[in-house]
Write a protein that holds these residues in place. Structure first.
Motif, short mmCIF file in Angstrom:
data_model
loop_
_atom_site.label_atom_id
_atom_site.label_comp_id
_atom_site.label_asym_id
_atom_site.label_seq_id
_atom_site.Cartn_x
_atom_site.Cartn_y
_atom_site.Cartn_z
N SER A 205 0.82 -1.22 0.00
CA SER A 205 0.00 0.00 0.00
C SER A 205 0.85 1.26 0.00
O SER A 205 0.32 2.38 -0.03
CB SER A 205 -0.92 0.02 1.23
OG SER A 205 -0.15 -0.01 2.42
N ILE A 206 2.17 1.14 0.04
CA ILE A 206 3.13 2.25 0.07
C ILE A 206 2.85 3.21 1.22
O ILE A 206 2.95 4.43 1.05
CB ILE A 206 3.18 3.05 -1.24
CG1 ILE A 206 2.86 2.17 -2.44
CG2 ILE A 206 4.54 3.67 -1.45
CD1 ILE A 206 2.91 2.93 -3.75
N ILE A 207 2.49 2.71 2.35
CA ILE A 207 2.29 3.56 3.52
C ILE A 207 3.51 3.43 4.41
O ILE A 207 3.79 2.36 4.94
CB ILE A 207 1.01 3.17 4.29
CG1 ILE A 207 -0.21 3.33 3.39
CG2 ILE A 207 0.87 4.02 5.54
CD1 ILE A 207 -1.50 2.89 4.04
N SER A 208 4.25 4.54 4.56
CA SER A 208 5.47 4.50 5.37
C SER A 208 5.13 4.42 6.84
O SER A 208 4.12 4.97 7.30
CB SER A 208 6.31 5.76 5.11
OG SER A 208 6.68 5.83 3.76
N ASP A 209 5.98 3.75 7.58
CA ASP A 209 5.85 3.69 9.04
C ASP A 209 6.31 5.03 9.59
O ASP A 209 7.47 5.43 9.39
CB ASP A 209 6.72 2.57 9.60
CG ASP A 209 6.53 2.39 11.10
OD1 ASP A 209 5.98 3.30 11.76
OD2 ASP A 209 6.95 1.34 11.62
N PRO A 210 5.43 5.78 10.28
CA PRO A 210 5.83 7.11 10.78
C PRO A 210 7.00 7.04 11.76
O PRO A 210 7.71 8.03 11.96
CB PRO A 210 4.55 7.63 11.45
CG PRO A 210 3.72 6.42 11.71
CD PRO A 210 4.04 5.45 10.63
N ASN A 211 7.20 5.89 12.36
CA ASN A 211 8.32 5.75 13.31
C ASN A 211 9.65 5.55 12.59
O ASN A 211 10.71 5.82 13.17
CB ASN A 211 8.05 4.58 14.26
CG ASN A 211 6.81 4.80 15.11
OD1 ASN A 211 6.57 5.91 15.59
ND2 ASN A 211 6.02 3.75 15.29
N THR A 212 9.60 5.05 11.37
CA THR A 212 10.82 4.87 10.58
C THR A 212 10.61 5.46 9.20
O THR A 212 10.37 4.73 8.22
CB THR A 212 11.17 3.37 10.48
OG1 THR A 212 10.05 2.68 9.89
CG2 THR A 212 11.49 2.78 11.84
N PRO A 213 10.63 6.78 9.07
CA PRO A 213 10.37 7.42 7.77
C PRO A 213 11.37 6.96 6.71
O PRO A 213 12.55 6.76 7.00
CB PRO A 213 10.51 8.91 8.08
CG PRO A 213 11.34 8.98 9.31
CD PRO A 213 11.01 7.76 10.10
N CYS A 214 10.87 6.80 5.50
CA CYS A 214 11.70 6.33 4.38
C CYS A 214 11.45 7.24 3.18
O CYS A 214 10.32 7.32 2.67
CB CYS A 214 11.36 4.89 4.03
SG CYS A 214 12.20 4.26 2.55
#
Length: 760
Positions: A44-53
């Motif tokens: 879904s291409i949703i980045s983890d806010p805790n590990t931004p990419c």
């Protein structure tokens, strides 16, 4: 690069993507053509806010956008995947960045067949993000090709020059939010001047008046001398501050004031940075208090803008902040980008190529204003300053700061330069930059494939808005001046003298054929704003006659209705012919010289005499608007009854108004300019109308018999209440076949006779 972009680690998934290997797939992607190669599923291409990419953010920014595509087929947008394509697809212009629509379709066919377009082995690779996991077969059937090409026109991913990738003949470029690469802009224009055809390089025709320009070095407003090259500015005036209003009143005629609109200030900076000196800006180069000077220059905007070396276009999204994005105080949006480590230890920089010019202009007020349409259409070269980057467009190519496209040298891509000068109506193809909103289902149709030039320009122009209704024709005069057709109140006299059709040489028929314009019903925008009425219909513009498109606010065009499909109303298809038993139509222009209670004095002139006496040397192709009143002698259908029906259209039922014919009704609907009147419980509209039978269109549709062909144009009118007795206004139009017209003539309720109707 800033510290965040250099040091921020990628997520676990993005670290596994072997970009080194991907960019060595040039042969494989070339063989894959428009299908491309699946690289990896992105979920879904949703980045983890805790590990931004940043790489995930880049993928998200360039993913397939349903709002941009035509939605020709269903796409699963719950997940996405990364796909690789050959740079040849961008280089030959399949994404409409360079060719016209017919040329684009030809290129697509050639690519899919594997012909010469895909033979260059030195192509490079770019990446795109498409819906779905990519595990299934990537369908590139005809129904999806439009969507695929539309998406590839939008943001894609390219490595920048200097990255650890070989053979980067086409690559991305990093775009600074606050710095323009003027060297590249100048390179584009110099190349155009040196290598392009007459559309770009032909010596401009000097205007028949003194043109004043701003000297960008001295700020003086001076007369343009022969041989001087100048830039023109196209922009939307934002609200003037109190200070700017005072400055305008107190300004000297010969010198630019110290404080000017921020956009003009930035445009002067652009001209200086490009090595130019002179700039034309309407606000200061036309004496706003000199009526004759304003008229002369407004009527020949085609010469002003086509005479400019290039036009600077202020296409930012916020006109309340004056300035050109990236030039002065107004910054541009940050370009999505990310880095990935390679086996050699060097960082690979990947950037978004940013939206296409059409997508970038969609959020700009510039694209919605009427005056700006002819300003860009008439220009030889255009520099669009947008929120994202600078886009360049001329008669042969489109370029942008974020991408370097390798030139493609193919025999059938070469530009013919046999002509010594461009054709009279050879103006910029608006489809290359106009952001098209899908038509409302109430229009019953799809857009025609190959419309003629006047149709295209009128449809695009009429979809835009004006601050003053009185400008409806003025803001289009430059286009009318360049048209192959003389025009009266914006209505063209179709067919040239070269036609072999006897009736087509008759100015009466030439004029009434062009009265067959129709409304395009536009739905309100998401914010419920619409320049049309609440129901999407047109709004009456009283400053102009109802029989002209200028008499209505809203989008109009020339289309022809046949069952549930529309065909482009090309000029060669509009040759009129006499109806059996009906005399030719005759038109007069008439003038009310004196009118009072006891005496009415009227003088009129036939359209033939008016046309024959027109002084083209004095007026050009635009015939003087001497009177909005017409008298039309033709077959008239009186006491027409209409019925409101619900017609299935795809998955919806669209209300349509039909003419009642005996126990049935007409096959083609009546297209009302304004909202249709209310009907009774049986659906019958109780008001009665008159129909002016103006011409029959020839046809070459083999499957239609003569009597099946819906080719008789009827102008629907009603008598003006409270006005001069017997005076009428246009309310709509319809098409009939011969059988329907015959039944109406024999219907006791409908009276058909030849008479003269007054129309304004």
């Amino acid at each position: 690069m800033d510290a965040l972009e250099r040091d921020a680690p990628l997520c676990a998934r993005c670290r596994t993507i072997d970009f080194d290997a991907i960019f060595q797939l040039s042969k494989d992607v070339r063989d894959a053509r428009l299908e491309g190669l699946r690289i990896i599923s992105l979920g879904s291409i949703i980045s983890d806010p805790n590990t931004p990419c940043l790489m995930c953010d880049l993928f998200d920014e360039v993913k397939f956008d349903l709002d941009v595509s035509a939605r020709q087929s269903a796409w699963d947008t719950s997940q996405y995947h990364l796909r690789a394509f050959s740079s040849l697809i961008k280089e030959v212009g399949v994404t409409t960045e360079m060719p016209t629509e017919p040329k684009r379709r030809d290129i697509i066919k050639q690519i899919r067949r594997g012909d010469e377009y895909m033979s260059d082995e030195s192509n490079s690779v770019f990446l795109a993000v498409f819906p779905g996991s990519g595990d299934d077969v990537f369908v590139t059937s005809e129904i999806r090709i439009h969507d695929i090409c539309s998406h590839l026109e939008q943001s894609v991913i390219m490595p920048v020059e200097g990255s650890d990738v070989a053979n980067l003949r086409t690559h991305g470029v990093r775009v600074s939010p606050s710095q323009i690469n003027y060297a590249r802009l100048k390179e584009w224009m110099d190349s155009c001047q040196s290598h392009h055809g007459p559309r770009c390089t032909c010596s401009p025709t000097p205007p028949p008046f003194v043109l004043k320009v701003i000297d960008c070095q001295t700020r003086q407003i001076v007369p343009l001398h022969p041989g001087w090259e100048y830039f023109a500015l196209s922009y939307v005036w934002g609200p003037l501050s109190a200070e700017e209003s005072v400055v305008r009143i107190q300004r000297s005629e010969a010198v630019l004031p110290d404080k000017v609109h921020g956009t003009i200030k930035d445009a002067i900076r652009v001209v200086n940075n490009l090595g130019g000196r002179y700039l034309w800006v309407d606000k200061y180069c036309i004496d706003q208090d000199n009526a004759q000077e304003k008229h002369d220059q407004i009527s020949r905007m085609d010469l002003i803008y086509s005479g400019a070396y290039a036009t600077i276009i202020a296409a930012g999204s916020d006109i309340s902040i004056s300035g050109l994005p990236g030039v002065g105080a107004v910054p541009r949006r940050r370009q999505p980008q990310a880095t990935s480590p390679t086996a050699s230890g060097r960082d690979l920089r990947l950037v978004s190529t940013l939206p296409s010019i059409r997508r970038a202009l969609a959020s700009s007020p510039w694209i919605s204003r009427g005056w700006t349409f002819q300003e860009v259409i008439l220009s030889r070269r255009c520099l669009f300053f947008t929120d994202f980057q600078v886009y360049y467009m001329c008669g042969e190519t489109t370029k942008c700061e974020s991408t370097v496209l390798s030139p493609v040298e193919l025999s059938h891509m070469a530009t013919a330069q046999t002509a010594t000068k461009p054709a009279r109506d050879d103006i910029l193809d608006s489809s290359r930059f106009t952001y098209q909103i899908p038509l409302h289902p109430a229009y019953y149709s799809s857009r025609p494939y190959r419309p003629w030039a006047f149709l295209t320009h009128l449809a695009s122009y009429s979809s835009r808005s004006l601050s003053y209704n009185s400008d409806a024709i003025n803001a289009f005069r430059g286009i009318l001046a360049r048209s192959d057709h003389p025009t009266f109140y914006g209505i063209p006299f179709l067919f040239g003298g070269e036609t072999s059709y006897t009736l087509a040489r008759d100015p009466n028929f030439r004029f009434v054929c062009a009265l067959s314009w129709e409304p395009i019903y536009q739905p309100p925008c998401i914010d419920n704003s619409s320049k049309n009425g609440e129901d999407g219909h047109l709004i009456r513009r009283k400053e102009f006659p109802s029989w002209s498109w200028a008499g209505w606010i809203g989008q109009v065009s020339y289309h022809y209705f046949l069952w549930d499909r529309r065909f482009g109303c090309a000029e060669e298809d509009l040759h009129p012919q006499e109806l059996d038993g009906h005399q030719p139509v005759r038109v007069w222009i008439y003038f009310n010289l004196r009118e009072d209670i006891d005496n009415i004095s009227v003088w009129d002139i036939s359209i033939e005499e008016f046309f024959a006496n027109h002084n083209s040397a004095l007026w050009g192709n635009i015939m003087p608007e001497i009177s909005p009143f017409l008298q039309i002698e033709c077959t008239v259908l009186h006491c027409l009854q209409l019925k409101l029906l619900s017609i299935p259209s795809g998955t919806t039922s669209v209300p349509a108004v039909r003419i009642v014919i005996g126990d049935g009704y007409s096959r083609a609907p009546v297209l009302f300019c304004g909202p249709p009147p209310c009907s009774n419980e049986d659906g019958v509209i109780e008001k009665e109308y008159s129909g002016l039978v103006l011409f029959e269109r020839n046809h070459s549709i083999v499957l239609c018999t003569l009597w099946d062909h819906i080719g008789i144009f009827v102008l629907l009118v009603k008598e003006v209440q409270g006005g001069r007795k017997g005076h009428h206004e246009r309310v709509g139009s319809a098409w009939l076949d011969r059988a329907e017209l015959g039944k109406l003539g024999g219907d006791g309720n409908t009276k058909m006779r030849r008479e003269t109707i007054s129309l304004s």
